[in-house]
Design a protein around this motif. Structure first.
Motif, PDB file in Angstrom:
ATOM      1  N   GLY A 117       0.791  -1.226   0.000  1.00 29.60           N
ATOM      2  CA  GLY A 117       0.000   0.000   0.000  1.00 29.60           C
ATOM      3  C   GLY A 117       0.817   1.267   0.000  1.00 29.60           C
ATOM      4  N   VAL A 118       2.093   1.188  -0.431  1.00 27.74           N
ATOM      5  CA  VAL A 118       2.980   2.352  -0.429  1.00 27.74           C
ATOM      6  C   VAL A 118       3.496   2.597  -1.843  1.00 27.74           C
ATOM      7  CG1 VAL A 118       3.649   1.983   1.969  1.00 27.74           C
ATOM      8  CG2 VAL A 118       5.025   0.968   0.130  1.00 27.74           C
ATOM      9  N   THR A 119       4.216   3.708  -2.001  1.00 26.14           N
ATOM     10  CA  THR A 119       4.811   4.006  -3.296  1.00 26.14           C
ATOM     11  C   THR A 119       6.025   4.904  -3.122  1.00 26.14           C
ATOM     12  OG1 THR A 119       4.305   4.697  -5.573  1.00 26.14           O
ATOM     13  CG2 THR A 119       3.478   6.105  -3.786  1.00 26.14           C
ATOM     14  N   VAL A 120       6.692   5.185  -4.224  1.00 24.22           N
ATOM     15  CA  VAL A 120       7.721   6.224  -4.298  1.00 24.22           C
ATOM     16  C   VAL A 120       7.251   7.238  -5.331  1.00 24.22           C
ATOM     17  CG1 VAL A 120       9.725   4.911  -3.518  1.00 24.22           C
ATOM     18  CG2 VAL A 120       9.005   4.739  -5.915  1.00 24.22           C
ATOM     19  N   PRO A 121       7.527   8.542  -5.131  1.00 22.10           N
ATOM     20  CA  PRO A 121       7.005   9.570  -6.036  1.00 22.10           C
ATOM     21  C   PRO A 121       7.855   9.717  -7.290  1.00 22.10           C
ATOM     22  CG  PRO A 121       8.162  10.599  -4.213  1.00 22.10           C
ATOM     23  CD  PRO A 121       8.172   9.127  -3.941  1.00 22.10           C
ATOM     24  N   GLY A 122       7.767   8.714  -8.169  1.00 22.24           N
ATOM     25  CA  GLY A 122       8.555   8.717  -9.397  1.00 22.24           C
ATOM     26  C   GLY A 122       7.768   9.188 -10.604  1.00 22.24           C
ATOM     27  N   GLY A 123       8.320   8.914 -11.787  1.00 25.34           N
ATOM     28  CA  GLY A 123       7.814   9.466 -13.032  1.00 25.34           C
ATOM     29  C   GLY A 123       6.593   8.779 -13.597  1.00 25.34           C
ATOM     30  N   THR A 124       6.092   9.334 -14.704  1.00 23.76           N
ATOM     31  CA  THR A 124       4.847   8.859 -15.300  1.00 23.76           C
ATOM     32  C   THR A 124       5.066   7.801 -16.375  1.00 23.76           C
ATOM     33  OG1 THR A 124       4.911  10.684 -16.902  1.00 23.76           O
ATOM     34  CG2 THR A 124       3.631  11.026 -14.882  1.00 23.76           C
ATOM     35  N   CYS A 125       6.196   7.813 -17.065  1.00 23.52           N
ATOM     36  CA  CYS A 125       6.403   6.894 -18.179  1.00 23.52           C
ATOM     37  C   CYS A 125       6.701   5.493 -17.657  1.00 23.52           C
ATOM     38  CB  CYS A 125       7.533   7.376 -19.077  1.00 23.52           C
ATOM     39  SG  CYS A 125       7.792   6.310 -20.514  1.00 23.52           S
ATOM     40  N   TYR A 126       5.850   4.535 -17.977  1.00 22.74           N
ATOM     41  CA  TYR A 126       5.966   3.205 -17.375  1.00 22.74           C
ATOM     42  C   TYR A 126       7.223   2.469 -17.801  1.00 22.74           C
ATOM     43  CZ  TYR A 126       4.769   0.533 -21.609  1.00 22.74           C
ATOM     44  OH  TYR A 126       4.794  -0.048 -22.847  1.00 22.74           O
ATOM     45  N   GLN A 127       7.777   2.777 -19.004  1.00 21.80           N
ATOM     46  CA  GLN A 127       8.930   2.041 -19.516  1.00 21.80           C
ATOM     47  C   GLN A 127      10.245   2.480 -18.902  1.00 21.80           C
ATOM     48  OE1 GLN A 127       8.404   3.116 -23.614  1.00 21.80           O
ATOM     49  NE2 GLN A 127       7.622   1.101 -24.159  1.00 21.80           N
ATOM     50  N   MET A 141       4.048  12.852 -10.622  1.00 20.66           N
ATOM     51  CA  MET A 141       2.803  13.550 -10.310  1.00 20.66           C
ATOM     52  C   MET A 141       2.525  13.671  -8.813  1.00 20.66           C
ATOM     53  SD  MET A 141       1.632  14.528 -13.227  1.00 20.66           S
ATOM     54  CE  MET A 141      -0.130  14.903 -13.116  1.00 20.66           C
ATOM     55  N   LEU A 142       3.298  12.988  -7.987  1.00 15.77           N
ATOM     56  CA  LEU A 142       3.138  13.116  -6.529  1.00 15.77           C
ATOM     57  C   LEU A 142       4.223  13.991  -5.910  1.00 15.77           C
ATOM     58  CD1 LEU A 142       2.213   9.439  -5.542  1.00 15.77           C
ATOM     59  CD2 LEU A 142       0.654  11.383  -5.833  1.00 15.77           C
ATOM     60  N   CYS A 143       5.014  14.671  -6.744  1.00 17.03           N
ATOM     61  CA  CYS A 143       6.171  15.398  -6.206  1.00 17.03           C
ATOM     62  C   CYS A 143       5.768  16.539  -5.273  1.00 17.03           C
ATOM     63  CB  CYS A 143       7.055  15.917  -7.338  1.00 17.03           C
ATOM     64  SG  CYS A 143       6.383  17.332  -8.252  1.00 17.03           S
ATOM     65  N   ARG A 144       4.699  17.242  -5.584  1.00 24.81           N
ATOM     66  CA  ARG A 144       4.329  18.377  -4.735  1.00 24.81           C
ATOM     67  C   ARG A 144       3.833  17.913  -3.371  1.00 24.81           C
ATOM     68  NH1 ARG A 144       3.195  23.369  -6.355  1.00 24.81           N
ATOM     69  NH2 ARG A 144       1.077  23.391  -5.490  1.00 24.81           N
ATOM     70  N   ARG A 145       3.371  16.675  -3.290  1.00 27.19           N
ATOM     71  CA  ARG A 145       2.887  16.109  -2.029  1.00 27.19           C
ATOM     72  C   ARG A 145       3.996  15.385  -1.279  1.00 27.19           C
ATOM     73  NH1 ARG A 145      -1.520  17.663   0.600  1.00 27.19           N
ATOM     74  NH2 ARG A 145      -3.303  16.408  -0.025  1.00 27.19           N
ATOM     75  N   HIS A 146       4.891  14.682  -2.008  1.00 26.08           N
ATOM     76  CA  HIS A 146       5.865  13.800  -1.357  1.00 26.08           C
ATOM     77  C   HIS A 146       7.314  14.037  -1.781  1.00 26.08           C
ATOM     78  CE1 HIS A 146       2.636  11.558   0.467  1.00 26.08           C
ATOM     79  NE2 HIS A 146       2.085  11.305  -0.707  1.00 26.08           N
ATOM     80  N   GLY A 147       7.591  15.068  -2.564  1.00 26.11           N
ATOM     81  CA  GLY A 147       8.957  15.363  -2.957  1.00 26.11           C
ATOM     82  C   GLY A 147       9.429  14.512  -4.123  1.00 26.11           C
ATOM     83  N   LEU A 265      -2.312  19.092  -5.727  1.00 27.09           N
ATOM     84  CA  LEU A 265      -2.555  19.229  -7.162  1.00 27.09           C
ATOM     85  C   LEU A 265      -1.243  19.269  -7.924  1.00 27.09           C
ATOM     86  CD1 LEU A 265      -5.105  21.655  -8.795  1.00 27.09           C
ATOM     87  CD2 LEU A 265      -2.744  21.632  -9.601  1.00 27.09           C
ATOM     88  N   CYS A 266      -1.208  18.554  -9.043  1.00 27.11           N
ATOM     89  CA  CYS A 266      -0.046  18.560  -9.929  1.00 27.11           C
ATOM     90  C   CYS A 266      -0.563  18.600 -11.363  1.00 27.11           C
ATOM     91  CB  CYS A 266       0.806  17.317  -9.703  1.00 27.11           C
ATOM     92  SG  CYS A 266       2.434  17.358 -10.508  1.00 27.11           S
ATOM     93  N   SER A 267       0.123  19.321 -12.229  1.00 29.01           N
ATOM     94  CA  SER A 267      -0.409  19.502 -13.576  1.00 29.01           C
ATOM     95  C   SER A 267       0.683  19.462 -14.638  1.00 29.01           C
ATOM     96  CB  SER A 267      -1.152  20.837 -13.676  1.00 29.01           C
ATOM     97  OG  SER A 267      -0.223  21.907 -13.623  1.00 29.01           O
ATOM     98  N   LEU A 268       0.240  19.229 -15.864  1.00 32.20           N
ATOM     99  CA  LEU A 268       1.088  19.249 -17.052  1.00 32.20           C
ATOM    100  C   LEU A 268       0.385  20.107 -18.094  1.00 32.20           C
ATOM    101  CD1 LEU A 268       1.641  15.392 -17.154  1.00 32.20           C
ATOM    102  CD2 LEU A 268       3.403  17.049 -16.545  1.00 32.20           C
ATOM    103  N   PHE A 269       1.045  21.150 -18.565  1.00 34.02           N
ATOM    104  CA  PHE A 269       0.464  22.063 -19.545  1.00 34.02           C
ATOM    105  C   PHE A 269       1.226  21.881 -20.851  1.00 34.02           C
ATOM    106  CE2 PHE A 269      -0.992  26.771 -20.201  1.00 34.02           C
ATOM    107  CZ  PHE A 269      -1.952  26.330 -21.093  1.00 34.02           C
ATOM    108  N   GLN A 399       6.485  19.980  -1.644  1.00 29.70           N
ATOM    109  CA  GLN A 399       7.442  19.254  -0.805  1.00 29.70           C
ATOM    110  C   GLN A 399       8.829  19.152  -1.434  1.00 29.70           C
ATOM    111  OE1 GLN A 399       7.315  18.165   2.385  1.00 29.70           O
ATOM    112  NE2 GLN A 399       5.414  19.349   2.409  1.00 29.70           N
ATOM    113  N   VAL A 400       8.925  19.336  -2.739  1.00 28.42           N
ATOM    114  CA  VAL A 400      10.255  19.384  -3.359  1.00 28.42           C
ATOM    115  C   VAL A 400      11.064  20.519  -2.744  1.00 28.42           C
ATOM    116  CG1 VAL A 400      11.536  19.732  -5.501  1.00 28.42           C
ATOM    117  CG2 VAL A 400       9.402  18.425  -5.525  1.00 28.42           C
ATOM    118  N   SER A 401      10.385  21.638  -2.471  1.00 32.16           N
ATOM    119  CA  SER A 401      11.060  22.824  -1.941  1.00 32.16           C
ATOM    120  C   SER A 401      11.356  22.742  -0.452  1.00 32.16           C
ATOM    121  CB  SER A 401      10.201  24.060  -2.220  1.00 32.16           C
ATOM    122  OG  SER A 401       9.966  24.217  -3.592  1.00 32.16           O
TER     123      SER A 401
END
Length: 519
Positions: A117-127, A141-147, A265-269, A399-401
């Protein structure tokens, strides 16, 4: 003592060879004497020591997603392929989760989440594999919450080479009393291929206590709220485009604090070239956060402030992401399902025939007027009709900051958002025009600072996981700021010292690797 079994070795006579000497970016295909598919740390040490003994240049492949020729360089003799080292497991002795470098990010997420039930705040590309992603600092996408992912890195196992050519396996941790603490620190954002071969990472959050695996890493939200909207180019003029981009930057500048509730919230424009038909915004919100729907509405209201152009469903490709028309209106989705949705729906990343070029910038403040003018000009140029050309703005801060620039090798903690330029093509004949467009765009946008986003009050350098050879070329970087300062800022001298300690022969090197100090 039982001898170490030899790894699977593929040479040019093997039918598998053409598939193993190229990565994701088809611009770079090498002709090594051998590719060694290792499956243990002992095998890695064996291959490394033999290559050093024979005077062979070696490089390492984990997921094959390096954007430049660092792995598949024309001069490489030996490639160490880590794809068979892909295990994810809990290590009770370390009270941490062990992840091997060949594990794809989606497999890491699924194993950690389904089991504990845990994770690491890594990237979106599965490969993308853990090997290079973690060493370069990671982002997701979890960086603002978990760094960043490296903010949860407890230890790293590395095969290094001593001055006499002997391969040595070292386990380095974040414990300040660890004699190899510096080697751990170097793997929190300095990029791969610099100090040795990573054979294992261990993850445990800095504030985690006890022995229950379910409490040693962040828990992702049970549900997320996803939104994808777009604005057609035919409805945009320079004023409305500039206002949208300015509003995006202003929101992130205002909401960059780690304590801000908008870290949910995290976004991609995706600022697509006009030939793509539209620009689009993808937003993910922790659906368990208080007033999640209101957070999303407020964000969209802030983005469209002063704009009277209604947004539409995202029916066109959004940079490297597939169209998402079903996300307008917003949709609730379980976190793991959403993670798979983002990662596996990536149209460009899933095409194994594409060539590409990429650039990056961290932003400490909103774009200057000259920046937004350049964005509009190059995204509406009529001499390019490639709909894959785009600039992707992505959330940072939160949380990155919360981490100091010097606490890890990832030195851009004051950035509030970042930008990635990208263009793909499938016909090699299109390379010259594609490179001309992206170079004219990027270096023209930062013409006032020597063609690159130098660290100052507005810009903050570049992301090593989006490597760019041009940063070291005086034809494109005319600033007094060298490429390594753009990537590492004030952390570079320490990285050079670590390089001298753990790779004194410069065994592990590429076109933008950490250099040995002059003294």
């Amino acid at each position: 003592m039982t001898p170490t079994p030899a790894p699977v070795t593929v040479t040019p006579a093997d039918a598998r060879y053409p598939d193993l000497v190229r990565g994701w970016n088809q611009r770079y295909v090498s002709t090594p004497e051998a590719v060694h598919l290792v499956e243990s740390t002992a095998q890695v040490a064996q291959v490394v020591e033999q290559a050093v003994r024979d005077g062979k240049r070696l490089t390492i492949r984990s997921g094959g997603h390096c954007w430049e020729e660092f792995t598949f360089h024309p001069d490489v003799d030996v490639v160490i392929d880590m794809t068979r080292m892909n295990r994810v497991a809990y290590d009770p002795a370390q009270r941490a989760f062990a992840v091997e470098p060949g594990a794809h990010l989606i497999d890491v997420y699924e194993h950690l989440y389904r089991t504990w039930g845990v994770t690491v705040p890594g990237g979106t590309c599965y490969q993308v594999a853990a090997g290079g992603h973690v060493a370069g600092g990671g982002w997701g996408m979890l960086c603002r919450r978990h760094g960043l992912i490296v903010d949860h890195l407890y230890a790293v196992e590395v095969v290094t080479v001593d001055a006499d050519g002997t391969a040595r396996t070292i386990r380095a941790t974040r414990e300040k009393t660890d004699p190899h603490h510096d080697l751990w620190w170097a793997h929190t954002g300095a990029g791969g291929g610099n100090f040795g071969v990573v054979t294992r990472y261990w993850f445990r959050s800095p504030d985690a206590t006890g022995t229950d695996p379910a409490r040693l890493l962040p828990r992702p939200p049970a549900e997320v709220l996803l939104s994808a909207v777009s604005w057609p180019w035919e409805a945009l003029d320079e004023q409305s485009f500039t206002r949208l981009v300015h509003n995006y930057g202003a929101w992130h500048t205002k909401h960059s604090s780690p304590e801000d509730p908008n870290t949910a919230l995290c976004s991609l424009f995706s600022l697509n070239h006009r030939s793509a038909g539209a620009i689009g915004l993808i937003t993910q919100v922790d659906a368990t956060a208080p007033d999640a729907e209101q957070l999303l509405r407020d964000f969209l209201d802030a983005l469209t402030d002063g704009i009277d152009i209604p947004h539409e469903p995202a029916r066109t490709t959004l940079g490297e992401f597939a169209p998402m028309p079903d996300l307008a209106p917003p949709r609730r989705m379980p976190w793991l399902q959403a993670t798979r949705y983002f990662g596996t729906g990536n149209a460009n990343a899933n095409d194994p025939t594409q060539y590409g070029d990429f650039k990056s910038a961290y932003m400490r403040d909103n774009f200057a007027d000259t920046h937004t003018a350049a964005l509009y000009h190059h995204l509406t140029r009529e001499d390019l009709g490639n709909p894959t050309a785009s600039v992707m703005l992505s959330s940072f801060g939160g949380q990155v900051s919360a981490v100091d620039n010097a606490a890890t090798a990832s030195a851009h903690r004051e950035a509030v958002f970042k930008a990635a330029w990208m263009i793909w093509w499938t016909d090699p004949a299109d390379e010259a025009d594609s490179l001309t467009w992206i170079r004219d765009f990027y270096h023209g946008m930062y013409a006032d600072t020597g063609g690159v986003p130098v660290p100052d009050d507005t810009t903050d350098g570049c992301f090593i996981n989006y490597p760019d050879i041009d940063l070291g070329d005086p034809a494109y970087n005319t600033s007094p700021t060298p490429w390594h300062t753009l990537y590492f800022k004030d952390n570079y001298p320490r990285l050079q010292h670590i390089k001298k300690t753990y790779d004194p022969r410069n065994t592990f090197h590429h076109s933008q690797s950490i250099g040995l100090p002059a003294d």
